[in-house]
Design an enzyme around this catalytic site. Structure first.
Site, PDB file in Angstrom:
ATOM      1  CG  ASP A 171      -0.402   0.008   2.520  1.00  0.00           C
ATOM      2  OD1 ASP A 171       0.643   0.667   2.708  1.00  0.00           O
ATOM      3  OD2 ASP A 171      -0.963  -0.613   3.432  1.00  0.00           O
ATOM      4  CD  GLU A 172      -0.587   7.218  -0.764  1.00  0.00           C
ATOM      5  OE1 GLU A 172      -0.222   8.346  -1.149  1.00  0.00           O
ATOM      6  OE2 GLU A 172      -1.781   6.946  -0.510  1.00  0.00           O
TER       7      GLU A 172
END
Length: 192
Positions: A49-50
């Site tokens: 994820d980011e």
């Protein structure tokens, strides 16, 4: 001889594990394609994820993607958690915990987990996490043979020690080692 191309990357904090921005709500997000001129048809094998960092494979070969994402290939993460994690919490992680995946209950598979004796030597993040005034933190290693949506974060939160920083350090036999954040290496194959 295959015409497919394969890359090992140290995904930096703040990047999405995708190459095309097809959602209106993600207009100002950084994408992996900004790091290099990748070939047409490139895809990330699994995702980070980011807010997560670390080892990520990219390929143009969907069959290789399936092999690496299988339960046969271990993925190891170093996780900085909020608080001084207890052995009881580690044991819960090892035996599996119930988390929510897309609105449904899911029991995680047994995994390997242990507390790291010392803080790993990673470069500080560009966005500061917090400082000592907020209390202690600890680092753990979690090795999974599955990869559900935000699984490690959900697992550590479930046992009472939310994730502050997450780095994937190993996929199969391939280690992140000293590959700097944002670095990209093209390889002939993934020998996992």
């Amino acid at each position: 001889m295959s015409n497919h191309r394969h890359f090992i990357i140290h995904k930096p904090f703040g990047y999405l594990s995708q190459f095309v921005n097809n959602q209106n709500k993600r207009k100002n997000k950084k994408l992996l394609g900004e790091l290099n001129d990748f070939p047409e048809g490139i895809m990330a094998i699994g995702r980070l994820d980011e807010d997560s960092e670390g080892l990520l494979f990219l390929t143009t070969d969907g069959m290789v993607s399936e092999q690496v994402r299988s339960k046969k290939v271990a993925k190891e993460y170093y996780v900085q958690v909020d608080g001084d994690i207890t052995q009881e919490a580690i044991e819960q992680l090892k035996t599996g915990v119930e988390i929510g995946i897309h609105g449904k209950k899911y029991q995680t598979l047994p995994c390997e987990a242990h507390k790291l004796q010392s803080e790993p030597n990673f470069k500080a993040r560009t966005k500061k996490l917090r400082d000592a005034r907020h209390g202690p933190t600890s680092w753990i290693s979690v090795t999974l043979h599955e990869g559900k949506f935000r699984q490690v974060r959900k697992m550590t939160a479930k046992v009472g020690f939310p994730t502050l920083r997450l780095l994937r350090v190993r996929i199969g036999t391939i280690l992140l080692n000293d590959l700097p954040s944002g670095a990209i290496i093209e390889v002939d194959a993934f020998d996992v």
